[in-house]
Each structure stands twice: as structure tokens, then as C-alpha cells.
Design a protein around this motif. Structure first.
Motif, mmCIF file in Angstrom:
data_model
loop_
_atom_site.group_PDB
_atom_site.id
_atom_site.type_symbol
_atom_site.label_atom_id
_atom_site.label_comp_id
_atom_site.label_asym_id
_atom_site.label_seq_id
_atom_site.Cartn_x
_atom_site.Cartn_y
_atom_site.Cartn_z
ATOM 1 N N SER A 186 44.667 39.063 33.909
ATOM 2 C CA SER A 186 45.133 40.163 33.097
ATOM 3 C C SER A 186 44.639 41.274 34.143
ATOM 4 C CB SER A 186 44.190 40.229 31.862
ATOM 5 O OG SER A 186 42.731 40.391 32.190
ATOM 6 N N GLY A 187 44.762 42.613 33.413
ATOM 7 C CA GLY A 187 44.497 43.882 34.385
ATOM 8 C C GLY A 187 42.908 44.293 33.907
ATOM 9 N N THR B 116 42.220 38.581 45.708
ATOM 10 C CA THR B 116 40.870 39.579 45.862
ATOM 11 C C THR B 116 40.916 40.989 45.432
ATOM 12 O OG1 THR B 116 41.085 39.785 48.393
ATOM 13 C CG2 THR B 116 39.772 37.828 47.463
ATOM 14 N N GLY B 117 42.506 41.431 46.107
ATOM 15 C CA GLY B 117 42.940 42.838 46.035
ATOM 16 C C GLY B 117 42.231 43.653 46.901
ATOM 17 N N VAL B 118 41.972 43.073 48.121
ATOM 18 C CA VAL B 118 41.464 43.759 49.433
ATOM 19 C C VAL B 118 42.536 43.352 50.512
ATOM 20 C CG1 VAL B 118 39.235 43.884 48.931
ATOM 21 C CG2 VAL B 118 39.778 41.966 50.041
ATOM 22 N N ASP C 237 44.444 20.542 40.906
ATOM 23 C CA ASP C 237 43.842 20.315 42.225
ATOM 24 C C ASP C 237 43.554 21.489 43.055
ATOM 25 O OD1 ASP C 237 44.369 17.176 42.766
ATOM 26 O OD2 ASP C 237 45.848 17.964 41.180
ATOM 27 N N ILE C 238 44.284 22.606 42.901
ATOM 28 C CA ILE C 238 43.984 23.642 43.635
ATOM 29 C C ILE C 238 44.767 24.841 42.987
ATOM 30 C CG2 ILE C 238 46.194 23.595 45.258
ATOM 31 C CD1 ILE C 238 42.759 24.789 46.577
ATOM 32 N N THR C 239 43.869 25.998 42.613
ATOM 33 C CA THR C 239 44.292 26.959 41.895
ATOM 34 C C THR C 239 44.354 28.347 42.610
ATOM 35 O OG1 THR C 239 43.973 26.137 39.869
ATOM 36 C CG2 THR C 239 44.148 28.558 39.901
ATOM 37 N N PHE C 240 45.279 29.045 42.636
ATOM 38 C CA PHE C 240 45.344 30.455 43.214
ATOM 39 C C PHE C 240 45.344 31.549 42.224
ATOM 40 C CE2 PHE C 240 47.067 27.308 45.846
ATOM 41 C CZ PHE C 240 46.188 27.426 46.982
ATOM 42 N N PRO C 241 44.195 32.158 41.808
ATOM 43 C CA PRO C 241 44.409 33.230 40.916
ATOM 44 C C PRO C 241 45.030 34.347 41.582
ATOM 45 C CG PRO C 241 41.965 32.408 40.988
ATOM 46 C CD PRO C 241 42.908 31.740 42.022
ATOM 47 N N ILE C 242 46.088 35.081 40.645
ATOM 48 C CA ILE C 242 46.561 36.266 41.277
ATOM 49 C C ILE C 242 46.065 37.608 40.378
ATOM 50 C CG2 ILE C 242 48.882 37.327 41.953
ATOM 51 C CD1 ILE C 242 48.123 34.650 43.389
ATOM 52 N N LEU C 243 45.784 38.522 41.034
ATOM 53 C CA LEU C 243 45.456 39.894 40.284
ATOM 54 C C LEU C 243 46.682 40.472 39.751
ATOM 55 C CD1 LEU C 243 43.028 41.822 42.907
ATOM 56 C CD2 LEU C 243 42.476 40.282 40.622
ATOM 57 N N ASN C 244 46.418 41.111 38.503
ATOM 58 C CA ASN C 244 47.375 41.828 37.914
ATOM 59 C C ASN C 244 47.891 43.150 38.701
ATOM 60 O OD1 ASN C 244 48.382 44.189 35.885
ATOM 61 N ND2 ASN C 244 48.196 42.461 34.607
ATOM 62 N N PRO C 245 49.004 43.396 38.702
ATOM 63 C CA PRO C 245 49.639 44.624 39.671
ATOM 64 C C PRO C 245 48.783 45.802 39.226
ATOM 65 C CG PRO C 245 51.508 43.286 39.043
ATOM 66 C CD PRO C 245 50.336 42.611 38.317
ATOM 67 N N SER C 246 48.193 46.174 38.099
ATOM 68 C CA SER C 246 47.473 47.128 37.827
ATOM 69 C C SER C 246 46.135 47.100 38.631
ATOM 70 C CB SER C 246 47.100 47.210 36.389
ATOM 71 O OG SER C 246 46.304 46.158 35.957
#
Length: 495
Positions: A227-228, A358-360, A260-269
Motif C-alpha cells: 500500500s502507499g 526500498t525507495g532509494v 520461497d522468495i518474495t520481493f515487496p514493491i513500494l506503491n508508486p506514491s
């Protein structure tokens, strides 16, 4: 053959997935002398087009609210079950209202009118739904439309789990459509899954739990769209944001256990820190799902290319084992550069690389546990600069690997988000990484959840999610334990 079944759950996941499948379609070759670079049989199976003509269809289940499917929405099994239930229990008059059919999308109208390729690419079509720009045919079993009446948007963790159980019971999902997908595989290896945590977090948890009960040895690779809400900049008095943060945290804990492996992705906001990097080569609308999903899909498609690459022996379990060699780093990071400029230098990769988990920009971060790079369309001098950039990290083989492939095709359905003329193929790099910096975001969630558990003002949020204070305390403890696993002290074990 090691077939993959793909799961997409939620609106953004399906926007990303539509771009993904359009790219897969662009790999098809129609000349006997042209050899495709991917093994299509891993991701496609025989099916029927809407005209009942044999065609190749994705090995896919796409879950979303029925109203988000656009022209793909049909009367589903669960709708029929609901109607039958009403007829059996209601003795009064039933008035049925039907909606007018949704008009054909602008993009599909252009295709049918056989407008020249240049005309298709000149301007972006009007996009209303993710199905508006799909270039592949979906088998009816792939279309898993959740009736709108069964789900409130961001209903809550426990409600979403109950939603899956009801939907599974009404449609016999796992024993019917999903089992047929598995049985159509010669040697099923596992799932590549994408889902939206705000609307399908609990639903996906229940799905994965049911999947694991039946297919314990199958592998799963997950891209989770958060989520944002930012746990580091949200007060617990904010009801909606607090609910979103707890839901994201529950998803991260769940995926650490089940995937087994997960990649959290930040919301575009939450891409604000990346915009200076992205804007150098891209001119995208950050409020457009069509645009932002194209960026993420390019990186996901490229990062997972080795799973489909012809002649490759890699599978999901190998990718997970490589990145999680420490046995406590199941949450990874996705990064890269969409549209690498020509004559790239080491500084180019430093300045343009974006980490979407991470957004950086990662300009100063070179401490990683493991890294998998995939480049597309880079020339020899570009690769030399890329190798020099990779050498800034202390990683050595086999903890770091790089695969180089031809440029990525850009379908006509891809939005015009490039600073210059829209190309027919794209130079791109993607990286799948496990790194100590994952503990920073996990710590943010753990602190917020811990504070929520101590504050009575959050009781209303917990009640709306079907949770109790003890549940949240256990969640905080689990998050701290996961975060502790990303300490640098274990790096020496692999050297």
C-alpha cells in the motif's frame, strides 16, 4: 519441461501482468528461420480464443473484482451460485437489472482496424481497465472475477481470508480450475505470483496456505505490491493508514513463511526519492496505473527471464536458493534501470539505478548478501562499465551472477513514457537482491505494529480487521525476528 503457473491478484497486479504477458506475446516468432529466445511452453498452454479457435493461452489465474475486468467480465460460477441461493430462499419478486455491455477498448479497436504500427504508437490509447490493452487471449478458467458484492475494498485481513474460503467453496477453485492448470503441466515447478496487499493480502495468504497444503514441494516466487502507507511517517490516529500498515506487515510475515522468495514493491506514491533518477530517461504519469505498472512489469519480466530463457536450466527453487543462501533472507529487493542510455558509463548505472523495494537510489549501498543481474541489449562497452559498477560491491561468484540477453521488445501496447521517441526494443537492467538494508523497512513496520499493540486508540482498527491485541503483539515479535535475520554478522559465513 518445468512449467510455471502464474497468479495475479488485484488491480495493480493485473495491470503489471497485462504488460508482462504482452511482452511474452512479442517473443513469438512466425518465421521458421527465427528462433525464439524463450521457451513458450513453460508459460503457455493450448486453449481457445473467443472465436473458439485454437491458440496459446497463459498458464494464469487472474483474480480481481468483477468490475475491474472490463470486457473480460462474464457471469461467473459464483454469480450463478448466488442466483440459485436467492431463488431457493426468497419467495418474493426478483427484479433483475443488467448493465449495458462495456464498449471495446480504444487500443483493441485500433488493432482490429489494422491501423499501421506507427499509428498505434503515436499516442497512448485511453485505458479504462487492465484488459483494455491485452494482446493475449485468456482461457475462461484464467478469469477469476470476484463478485463486487463479496468484497469491500481493503476490507481487512481476516475478511479477505474468509472471502477466499467462500469463493473456493462456491467455485471449487482449488479442486477445479487450479488443479486442471496443474494437471496440464508435464512437470510443474511452482508459482510466480503478484498481488496487491491492500485488497488481496488476506486472500493471497489463504490461497498460498491452501496451495502449500497440497503442493508442499512446489516453489513460489512472489512480487508483493504494498500500500502507499509509510510506517515511518504515519500516526496511529490515522485509521485508514494504520489499517493499511498492519495489513502490509501481516502480508510480509505471511510471505516470509509461505513463499520461497518474495520481493515487496513500494506503491508508486512512495517513489518520490526515485523520481530524479527515473525522470532522466522516462516521462511517466505517477498517478497512472497504466504507466507505473509498465515500469514495474519491465523490471519483473526482465528479472525473471532466466526462468523462461531457452537453454536455461534455472528454475524458481534455484533463484530462491541463490538469494536466500543464508536461510533467513526470504524477503528480497527488486531494482534496475528502465531504458539504459547508449554509451553508458559506470556513473550512468550509479546515477540511474532505482531500488523499488526500498525507495532509494542505492547510490551509496554496496553491501548485499546475493545479487542476480539481467541485462538486455547492452553493447560490449556498456557491459564493461556495468561490470565496473558491479565490482563496487565486495561480492564474488557464485553470490553474484549476471546474464546478458538481447534488447527487450516494446509492444505497441506499451505506453509512451520515454523521453525520446518510443523505441521498438529497450535496453534494460534488472537486479534481484538480498541485502541488510531490508531490515530498515522491517524495523519500521515492527515499531509501528508494536506501538499499535500498546495503544487502546487502535482498538477500532484491530476490530475492523478481525484482530485482537495479542495477534498484533505476536506480529510485532515475528517482524523483529525476521529483521534480526538480516544482520551483517552472518555475511562471513558465505565467504
Amino acid at each position: 519441461m518445468r512449467e510455471i503457473i502464474y497468479i495475479q491478484a488485484g488491480s495493480f497486479a493485473n495491470y503489471v501482468g497485462t504488460h508482462f504477458w504482452n511482452t511474452q506475446e512479442s517473443y513469438f516468432t512466425y518465421n521458421d528461420n527465427d528462433e525464439p529466445i524463450v521457451n513458450h511452453d513453460l508459460s503457455f498452454q493450448e486453449g481457445l480464443s473467443p472465436q473458439n479457435q485454437p491458440t496459446l493461452c497463459p498458464r494464469l489465474m487472474a483474480f480481481d473484482q468483477k468490475s475491474n475486468f472490463g470486457t473480460l467480465a462474464k457471469t461467473s460460477q459464483v454469480d450463478t451460485a448466488t442466483d440459485a441461493s436467492l431463488n431457493a430462499t426468497w419467495r418474493g419478486t426478483v427484479v433483475r437489472e443488467t448493465q449495458n455491455p462495456i464498449p471495446q477498448s480504444e487500443y483493441h479497436a485500433r488493432l482490429e482496424d489494422e491501423i499501421e504500427e506507427g499509428g498505434l504508437e503515436s499516442t497512448d490509447p485511453n485505458i479504462r481497465y487492465w484488459s483494455d490493452y491485452s494482446r493475449v487471449f485468456l482461457d475462461q478458467k484464467s478469469i477469476q472475477a470476484i463478485p463486487d458484492a463479496l468484497e469491500g475494498i481493503e476490507a481487512g485481513w481476516c475478511v479477505d481470508q474468509d472471502l477466499f474460503r467462500r469463493y473456493n467453496e462456491d467455485t471449487e477453485l482449488m479442486e477445479g480450475a487450479f488443479r486442471l492448470l496443474v494437471e496440464n503441466c508435464n512437470n510443474f515447478q511452482g508459482l510466480q505470483m503478484m498481488h496487491d496487499t491492500p485488497t488481496f493480502g488476506g486472500f493471497s495468504h489463504a490461497f498460498l496456505t491452501s496451495f502449500r497444503d497440497e503442493f508442499l514441494k512446489a516453489s513460489t516466487l512472489n512480487f508483493s505490491f504494498l500500500s502507499g502507507a509509510d510506517p515511518n511517517h504515519t500516526g496511529i490516529d490515522n485509521f485508514i493508514e494504520t489499517k493499511r500498515i498492519i495489513n502490509d506487515a501481516l502480508c510480509l510475515q505471511s510471505l516470509h513463511q509461505l513463499s520461497d522468495i518474495t520481493f515487496p514493491i513500494l506503491n508508486p506514491s512512495r517513489w518520490s526519492a526515485l523520481e530524479s533518477n527515473l525522470s532522466q530517461e522516462l516521462a511517466y504519469d505517477k498517478n497512472s496505473l497504466y504507466h507505473t505498472s509498465a515500469i514495474i512489469s519491465s523490471l519483473v519480466e526482465n528479472a525473471t527471464l532466466p526462468l523462461r530463457l531457452k537453454g536455461s536450466r534455472e528454475d524458481i527453487s534455484m533463484i530462491a536458493a541463490h538469494l536466500d543462501w543464508r536461510k533467513c533472507s526470504r524477503l528480497g529487493q527488486l531494482g534496475g534501470i528502465v531504458s539504459v542510455p547508449f554509451s553508458a558509463t559506470e556513473a550512468t548505472f550509479t546515477e540511474l539505478y532505482c531500488n523499488f523495494s526500498t525507495g532509494v537510489s542505492n547510490k551509496n549501498e554496496h553491501s548485499v548478501f546475493a545479487r542476480r543481474n539481467i541485462t538486455r541489449g547492452l553493447l560490449d562497452q556498456d557491459l564493461a562499465a556495468f561490470d565496473a559498477w558491479c565490482d563496487l560491491s565486495s561480492l564474488q561468484e557464485p553470490l553474484i551472477s549476471s546474464i546478458h540477453a538481447p534488447a527487450c521488445p516494446v509492444p505497441t501496447s506499451f505506453p509512451s513514457i520515454f523521453r525520446h521517441t518510443k523505441p521498438t526494443s529497450m535496453r534494460i537492467i534488472s537486479s534481484l537482491v538480498t541485502a541488510p538494508s531490508t531490515s530498515i523497512s522491517l524495523t519500521g513496520y515492527a515499531k509501528f505494529v508494536e506501538q499499535t499493540a500498546r495503544t487502546r486508540r487502535s482498538d477500532g482498527v484491530l476490530m475492523s480487521m478481525g484482530l485482537e491485541s495479542d495477534d498484533v503483539k505476536e506480529l510485532a515479535s515475528a517482524l523483529w525476528e525476521i529483521a534480526d535475520g538480516y544482520g551483517n554478522d552472518r555475511m562471513d559465513e558465505g565467504n
